[in-house]
Structures are given as structure tokens and as C-alpha cells.
Design an enzyme around this catalytic site. Sequence first.
Site, PDB file in Angstrom:
ATOM      1  CB  CYS A  87      -0.976  -0.035   1.173  1.00 22.33           C
ATOM      2  SG  CYS A  87      -2.355   1.129   0.982  1.00 22.33           S
ATOM      3  CG  HIS A 179      -3.636  -3.519   3.250  1.00 18.79           C
ATOM      4  ND1 HIS A 179      -2.592  -3.072   4.037  1.00 18.79           N
ATOM      5  CD2 HIS A 179      -4.253  -2.412   2.767  1.00 18.79           C
ATOM      6  CE1 HIS A 179      -2.590  -1.745   4.050  1.00 18.79           C
ATOM      7  NE2 HIS A 179      -3.580  -1.324   3.284  1.00 18.79           N
ATOM      8  CD  GLU A 181      -1.171  -6.038   5.412  1.00 24.49           C
ATOM      9  OE1 GLU A 181      -1.179  -4.836   5.731  1.00 24.49           O
ATOM     10  OE2 GLU A 181      -0.979  -6.425   4.237  1.00 24.49           O
ATOM     11  N   GLY A 234      -0.065 -17.093  37.129  1.00 27.49           N
ATOM     12  CA  GLY A 234      -0.879 -18.261  36.815  1.00 27.49           C
ATOM     13  C   GLY A 234      -1.455 -18.200  35.424  1.00 27.49           C
ATOM     14  NE  ARG A 306      -5.944  -1.134  35.079  1.00 25.90           N
ATOM     15  CZ  ARG A 306      -7.201  -0.922  34.736  1.00 25.90           C
ATOM     16  NH1 ARG A 306      -7.855   0.097  35.267  1.00 25.90           N
ATOM     17  NH2 ARG A 306      -7.810  -1.712  33.874  1.00 25.90           N
TER      18      ARG A 306
END
Length: 543
Positions: A87, A179, A181, A234, A306
Site C-alpha cells: 500500500c 493488503h 496481510e 498463573g 490498579r
Amino acid sequence: MTEAIHSQYDSILILDFGSQYSHLITRRCRELNVYCEMLPCTQKIKDLDWKPKGIILSGSPYSVYDEVAPRVDPDVFTAGVPVLGICYGLQEIAWNHGGKVDPHDKREYGHAMVEVVKHGVPHLDALFKNWEGSVQVWMSHGDQLSKAPEDFVVIAKTPTAPFAAMAHKSKPIYGVQFHPEVTHSLRGVELFDSFVDICACRRDWTMETFIDKEIKRIREIVGPKGQVLGAISGGVDSSVAAKLMHEAIGDRFHAVMVDNGVLRTNEAAQVYEMLSKDLGVNLTVVDASEQFLSRLKDVEDPEQKRKIIGNTFIHVFEAEVAKLEKQAEDEEAAALAAGKPQEAKGKFEYLLQGTLYPDVIESISFKGPSATIKTHHNVGGLLEDMKLKLIEPLRELFKDEVRALGKLLGIPAHLVGRHPFPGPGLAIRILGPVTREQVKILQHADSIYIDEIRAAGLYDQISQAFAVLLPVRAVGVQGDKRTYDQVIALRAAATTDFMTATWYPFPAEFLSKVSNRITNEVQGVNRVVLDISSKPPATIEWL
């Protein structure tokens, strides 16, 4: 001195000009068993300490004629390796070789049919060697070539794009306007396969070869006596990294899992059973749930949650590490006193982190890191406080490669196929204050939801599924009595890369069963709702 990855594998360089699809180019090449690395388009070829076997130029939201348009290093075209422009990459090739690019009144967005033009010359036909006639591709451009460079010929066209693909007459330089991909380009993988052949790359990038080479690299870095610490959640990434580290240095790797009180039902016990007992990893589980929950009390803001969890985690981890270091010192002193210096272990010098390649891509992307939407929970603060060196054995891998690596290391399929779980755990799936009672409600509801997904055989079809406890109450009727209880939201996302996602369309019968179980079995819940938002505009997690 450890061996650089580029000296171990033939490598293709991808120069990122800011396309939303750049990471997909990397994935497509990796899927063909060729190692590739993405760097920003500002990278100078002369500054590379390795020579790529080929170079791919990505797409871009820019126009080549803009004053601020990103420019490729001209040395790319004299490096003596094949080049593929996609592109904007095609337009950049044309711009550098005397072609002309203009905005077009018939923009192409979406599906298009390209007609391959064969010349009967091997190197000109090499990119589309197995293509015949018209093929469906995905276009996404407003600019296009109005004049091809003199040294190039057309190798594909559409009714509105006469230069849909081009090739240099004598050099292995190619450009495609579409494109390949994205999956909408039906034969895009074949195009990359042809380019890999043009680059004459060895196809030896596999997890089987990666294991042996990475174990060797880890041993060279850590040395014969060095010790490594690792914080284990984990999840898939930390579990695979821990098992790989254990394979490399055995009990000189010390894993620590902190139970923060906001894990899934029985998670700490299950992880210990699997990692320590089944896989032999040297794992310590620290129950700090009271400490975390007391600090989270009355906190509603997700960013504050957080930060509290991140800071508390560092405090708890450092305290446990101090114990391990004291133990190591005592063992070393005992070995020396017994006249057995060979049994003495070294100091803790390294911290294991499960960084993946998408994290690396985000940090080096041409457009720079995206605006921070959420603070990510990690152990970065430990490095400054503990003066540890980082070791990241998975930093070259995508998630699917990590899962494949985990299977080769003998980690059970149910763990390597596990859905992602956020570092702050259920604290950011409780949309309100976090209390032990709220955690138990969400744990129970989430457990029912996931159990039913597994029982229906849907778990592996869904990328991420979880329950959310909403900060509202609703009126209901249970046992002929009026109730005023809490609401659970169910979320299930389907995605290939977690950059975009759609909601998973459950059968109505499944949703009815889950809703009935939750409202009947989870005390304090009388209503269940379904989140049917896509990403964007929503994120997968609520907070």
C-alpha cells in the site's frame, strides 16, 4: 556473550510506517516459519547490527506527497536484498524511483478483484507465481500511482487501479497496492510465501528450535550459579516463561505467586498444583489477600485500584524475596563451612518477566505508544527498587507462539489455552468498592459462567470470557419475595489479535441456562445481562 537471534535465524525486516495492519505482516511471516522483526520506518540500514534477508515496507495513514510524510531510508533500495512495499510501501517505492502518486477520485476501500499480469520472465512473475486470472484482495487507500517509475512494470491491476502491483525490471523490488496481510485478501499468505522464497530464507523459525536455543541463551546469561526470581500470575505467559526458565536452570529459578484476594475461584491452589507438583517449578505462594483487600476497601476508581494492587504487590514480593535471599545466604555459608563450595549458589541478579512481542511492537511503532487508556499492571517497579536485571525469554513471541511453546514444554492444554486474566484480577471486574463479600459473589458467578462455556464446548472458540459485578441493584422476585439485589454482566469476545473484537453470539438456550444458574445459585444476585459491545468502541475489559 549470548548469540543474537539474527545470527541464529534468517530474518526479514519490516519497517513500520504507522499502519494498523503492520503487526499482521509480522505474524504472516512467522506463520511461514521465518523469523521477522518490526522496526520504525526511521530505522537507518547502516545502523543495523544485522543484515536482513529481505525488507517489507508497511502501509501508512499518511500520503507520500505530504510534507510530514514518513520517508524510507534510501539505502533500503541499495542493500542488495529483496524489498516488498505494501500500500503506502508501494507508493514510497514509486516516489523514490521517479513515479507519481496522486489522490484518486475513486478511492478503494474493501474487497476488490485484482487481475494478475504475467510477463514470462521468472523474476517479474515470482511474486504471483501461482496466481492466475483475478483474485479477491483487500484495498484500503485514497492515493494511488498515476505514473509508474520507468524501471518498473505492472504485475497486477484492477479496473480503477492500473498499477495495483509492480515489479522492478532487474531488481527484486516489488510493490502491491492491496493488503495481503489481512484475511480478506484470500491468497495473501501465498504472496508472502513467494516473497520468502524470493528472499531465499531458511524456514527454521519453529518453537522446537526456539526451545533449545533459548535454553542455551538463558544459561549463558545467568551463568552456572546465578539465580533468577519470577513473579507468577498463573496466566499463560508467566507459566510458560516459568517452565522454560526451570528447564534452563532448574531450582535456581524461584517463582513467587502472590494471592491478592481477587483471583478466580481456587486459582492459587490450582496454579501451585500444576506448576509445582506437576511441572516441578520451584514455586512459593504467598497469601496476602487480607493485606490487599484492606487497602482496597471503599476504593471505586479503577486507576486507584490498579495503583494500590501494583504497589502492594511490590511490597509483598520484596518481602518474600528478602526471605529467599536470606535463605540463599545461609545455604551458601553452610556449603562453604562444609568445604563444599561447588554446592554454593550465586546471588539473585535477574527478574523474569513474560513480555511478549506485541508489547515490543507497541513501544517501537512509528506512531509511538498509543495514548494510555488504562495503566497496565506489571512488575517494572521491582527493577528500580531491587536493582535486578530483566530477563525476558518470550519477548520475541506472539501469543499463539507462546501457547505452542507451552504445549512443547508439557504444560497441560487447559492452561496454555486459558483466557487472559488482568493483573489487578477481579478488582477491575467489580465496578464498585472491593470487599471480600463482593469478591465471593463474582468468583461464584464467573465460575458458573466459565464452567458452562466449557461444558458446551465453546471455550476454545472464545478469546476471552468473564463475568462483571455491576455497581447497581435491581428489583426482583425470588421465592414470592421482593428482592433488591446485584446485577451480573456477562462478557465474551472473539478476536484474533485483541486489537479489535466482536461479541460472541451465544445460543439463547445457553444464555438462559447460565442466567438461571447464577440467579439461583449465587446469593445476592437477581439479574444477569449480556454485554454485546464490539471493540472499538468498547474495550474488552470494562475497567
